[in-house]
Structure formats: C-alpha cells, structure tokens
Design a protein around this motif. Structure first.
Motif, short mmCIF file in Angstrom:
data_model
loop_
_atom_site.label_atom_id
_atom_site.label_comp_id
_atom_site.label_asym_id
_atom_site.label_seq_id
_atom_site.Cartn_x
_atom_site.Cartn_y
_atom_site.Cartn_z
N SER A 50 0.81 -1.21 0.00
CA SER A 50 0.00 0.00 0.00
C SER A 50 0.85 1.26 0.00
O SER A 50 0.31 2.37 -0.15
CB SER A 50 -0.93 0.01 1.22
N SER A 51 2.16 1.11 0.15
CA SER A 51 3.05 2.26 0.14
C SER A 51 3.40 2.72 -1.27
O SER A 51 4.10 3.73 -1.43
CB SER A 51 4.36 1.90 0.87
N PHE A 52 2.93 1.99 -2.28
CA PHE A 52 3.28 2.29 -3.66
C PHE A 52 2.01 2.48 -4.47
O PHE A 52 1.15 1.60 -4.49
CB PHE A 52 4.13 1.17 -4.26
N ALA A 53 1.90 3.60 -5.14
CA ALA A 53 0.71 3.91 -5.92
C ALA A 53 0.51 2.89 -7.03
O ALA A 53 1.41 2.64 -7.83
CB ALA A 53 0.82 5.31 -6.52
N GLY A 54 -0.66 2.26 -7.05
CA GLY A 54 -1.00 1.32 -8.11
C GLY A 54 -0.40 -0.05 -7.97
O GLY A 54 -0.62 -0.91 -8.83
N ALA A 55 0.36 -0.32 -6.91
CA ALA A 55 0.99 -1.63 -6.76
C ALA A 55 0.03 -2.60 -6.11
O ALA A 55 -0.51 -2.34 -5.04
CB ALA A 55 2.26 -1.52 -5.90
N LEU A 56 -0.19 -3.73 -6.76
CA LEU A 56 -1.03 -4.80 -6.22
C LEU A 56 -0.21 -6.08 -6.18
O LEU A 56 0.65 -6.31 -7.02
CB LEU A 56 -2.27 -5.01 -7.09
N PRO A 57 -0.47 -6.98 -5.21
CA PRO A 57 0.30 -8.21 -5.11
C PRO A 57 0.27 -9.05 -6.38
O PRO A 57 1.17 -9.81 -6.64
CB PRO A 57 -0.36 -8.94 -3.93
N SER A 58 -0.77 -8.91 -7.18
CA SER A 58 -0.90 -9.74 -8.38
C SER A 58 -0.13 -9.17 -9.55
O SER A 58 0.00 -9.81 -10.59
CB SER A 58 -2.38 -9.86 -8.77
N GLN A 59 0.39 -7.94 -9.44
CA GLN A 59 1.07 -7.31 -10.55
C GLN A 59 2.55 -7.65 -10.54
O GLN A 59 3.14 -7.97 -9.52
CB GLN A 59 0.88 -5.79 -10.49
N GLY A 60 3.16 -7.53 -11.74
CA GLY A 60 4.57 -7.87 -11.86
C GLY A 60 5.47 -6.99 -11.03
O GLY A 60 6.54 -7.41 -10.61
N ASN A 61 5.09 -5.73 -10.78
CA ASN A 61 5.97 -4.85 -10.03
C ASN A 61 6.10 -5.27 -8.57
O ASN A 61 7.00 -4.82 -7.88
CB ASN A 61 5.50 -3.40 -10.10
N ALA A 62 5.22 -6.15 -8.11
CA ALA A 62 5.35 -6.62 -6.73
C ALA A 62 6.65 -7.37 -6.52
O ALA A 62 7.21 -7.36 -5.43
CB ALA A 62 4.16 -7.52 -6.37
N SER A 63 7.17 -8.02 -7.58
CA SER A 63 8.41 -8.77 -7.44
C SER A 63 9.61 -7.86 -7.26
O SER A 63 10.67 -8.31 -6.85
CB SER A 63 8.62 -9.67 -8.67
N ARG A 64 9.47 -6.57 -7.56
CA ARG A 64 10.57 -5.64 -7.40
C ARG A 64 10.54 -4.96 -6.03
O ARG A 64 11.33 -4.07 -5.76
CB ARG A 64 10.52 -4.57 -8.50
N ILE A 65 9.62 -5.35 -5.19
CA ILE A 65 9.52 -4.78 -3.85
C ILE A 65 9.87 -5.86 -2.84
O ILE A 65 9.19 -6.87 -2.74
CB ILE A 65 8.11 -4.23 -3.59
N LEU A 66 10.95 -5.64 -2.10
CA LEU A 66 11.38 -6.56 -1.06
C LEU A 66 11.25 -5.86 0.29
O LEU A 66 11.42 -4.64 0.38
CB LEU A 66 12.84 -6.98 -1.26
N TRP A 67 10.95 -6.65 1.33
CA TRP A 67 10.90 -6.05 2.66
C TRP A 67 11.37 -7.07 3.69
O TRP A 67 11.36 -8.27 3.43
CB TRP A 67 9.50 -5.54 3.00
N ARG A 68 11.77 -6.53 4.85
CA ARG A 68 12.26 -7.40 5.93
C ARG A 68 12.06 -6.70 7.26
O ARG A 68 12.21 -5.47 7.37
CB ARG A 68 13.75 -7.68 5.73
N LEU A 69 11.74 -7.48 8.27
CA LEU A 69 11.66 -6.98 9.64
C LEU A 69 12.92 -7.39 10.39
O LEU A 69 13.30 -8.56 10.39
CB LEU A 69 10.43 -7.55 10.35
N ASP A 70 13.56 -6.41 11.03
CA ASP A 70 14.72 -6.68 11.87
C ASP A 70 14.34 -6.43 13.31
O ASP A 70 13.87 -5.33 13.66
CB ASP A 70 15.89 -5.77 11.50
N ARG A 71 14.57 -7.41 14.15
CA ARG A 71 14.38 -7.25 15.59
C ARG A 71 15.74 -7.10 16.23
O ARG A 71 16.54 -8.03 16.23
CB ARG A 71 13.60 -8.45 16.15
N THR A 72 16.02 -5.93 16.77
CA THR A 72 17.36 -5.61 17.24
C THR A 72 17.54 -6.02 18.69
O THR A 72 16.59 -6.37 19.39
CB THR A 72 17.64 -4.10 17.10
N SER A 73 18.80 -5.92 19.13
CA SER A 73 19.11 -6.29 20.51
C SER A 73 18.49 -5.32 21.51
O SER A 73 18.40 -5.62 22.70
CB SER A 73 20.63 -6.33 20.70
#
Length: 236
Positions: free
Chosen positions: A31-54
């Motif tokens: 939802s942070s990207f205008a027009g981006a839907l999980p079913s669209q090809g541009n979803a593969s260019r968006i990576l994310w990760r959660l880091d839990r720090t010390s």
C-alpha cells in the motif's frame, strides 16, 4: 532503486496487529506504492524485511524501484508527531560494489527443499528444520548470488569441525495463515518458516550480487523473505 528504513512503534496496537501476520505486513508494504497490487509484476521488485534488534526495536526495511510513501504506516504503527521514515538512494551504493570487498550481511529467508517420501509420491516443498541444513541452503546459493561467505580462521573456531564459516543462523519463526487465490477464489493454508542469517561475505561477482540485492534470494519474498542488506563492520 531505493532503500527505506522505518522504525515500528511496538507499543501500538496497530503495530502488533501487523507484526503478527506476514500477510498483513505485506499488504501494508504494498500500500506504500501507488498502483501496486500483489498480483502485478511490479510486486516482485519490492522486497521487505523486519529486523528485531538487541534493543527490542523492530525495523522495517524496504528495497524498491519506486520511492514509497509510508504515511499510513506512520499513522498506524509509528510515531505520527515525532518520526517518519528514511529513504536512501540505493543505486549509488549498488554501483559501488567491487569484487574482493568484504561486508557484514543480514538476510531473512525461507530455506526450503523438495522431498518425496515414496517413489510414487509427488515431490513436496518443505522447510529445512535444523540450523545445519538451513546454513547449507545458503552456502549452496552463494556462488550464483555473487558472493562467498568467509571462513572462520582456524584459531577462532570453538570446535575443530565446527564454526567453519562466519555465519550465524538465528531467530527461526513459524507462521501459518490463509491465502485466497485471486484467480480461483480458493483458500489455502500457507505454512511459512523463516530464519535470519548474520554473517560476513566477500563480493565475487558484483553484477550477480546487485541482482541478488534487488531481486532477493529464495522464496516467500512477499512475506518478508529474500532481502539481503550489507554493512561495514560494526555498521548495524
């Protein structure tokens, strides 16, 4: 390319709601990207990760071709009046990677393999369950991904046969959620096992490593897996 860093306010109910489900977090990131839907090809260019720090912090990292707008995440899971997010130019960093340079790295991934319990059974994808096999999964992909995980000097190994690589596997997490197929409407139960790798690597093929950093490594990229980041020693 852009690298974005967002600090999650874990004291807020909205943040805990997102952190409890990779599927909900995926939807929030998209939802942070205008027009981006999980079913669209541009979803593969968006990576994310959660880091839990010390320090008990939770940080969200996003790598994307377009610049994200995390206003909704600030309102739901951040500090609306005191903090937002930071987005950096990632291309200049990627272009500066050179063969032979060494970096600390972090990767959250979904290490899986295919098994067949009987000769007639169809091969099924299943998660690696032990740190040894999870480590082997990454070691098997390092050459093609453009890097080499550094070996531990013999004098620093705790056991003669152990700790051969400067690599730690930690923070295994198991998730299970329902996913509805957009084409059929069928609901499937999705099991997901993730682990985080911390280690030190040498760049062997800068072009291949750039692709890895942009496109991700392994499966389940929609659910917070595959994003590798690099840092100078002590830079995390």
């Amino acid at each position: 390319m852009h690298l974005t860093r967002f600090r999650i306010n874990t004291a807020r109910q909205g943040a805990r709601h997102l952190l409890a489900s990779p599927q909900r977090m995926h939807a929030a990131v998209m939802s942070s990207f205008a027009g981006a839907l999980p079913s669209q090809g541009n979803a593969s260019r968006i990576l994310w990760r959660l880091d839990r720090t010390s320090r008990a912090e939770v940080l969200l990292f996003i790598v994307s071709e377009d610049r994200p707008d995390l206003t909704h995440l600030v309102e739901q899971a951040g500090w609306p009046t005191t903090a937002t997010w930071q987005t950096y130019d990632y291309k200049s960093f990627l272009d500066g990677l050179t063969a032979g340079s060494t970096w600390d790295f972090r990767l959250t991934a979904n290490p899986v393999h295919h098994i067949r319990r009987t000769p007639d059974e169809e091969r099924k994808r299943t998660a690696h369950r032990t740190p040894r096999h999870q480590m082997a999964w990454l070691l098997a992909r390092q050459e093609q991904a453009g890097f080499r995980i550094l070996e531990t000097p013999a004098e620093r190994r705790r056991l003669p046969q152990g700790d051969a690589y400067q690599l730690i596997v930690r923070d295994e997490r198991r998730h299970r959620f329902d996913k509805t197929e957009l084409t059929t409407g069928e609901t499937k139960h999705v099991p997901l096992v993730t682990v985080t790798y911390d280690g030190r690597l040498e760049v062997t093929d800068p072009a291949a490593l750039r692709r890895t950093l942009i496109q991700g490594l392994g499966r389940a990229k929609a659910y917070g897996c595959g994003l590798m980041t690099l840092a100078r020693s002590g830079g995390r």
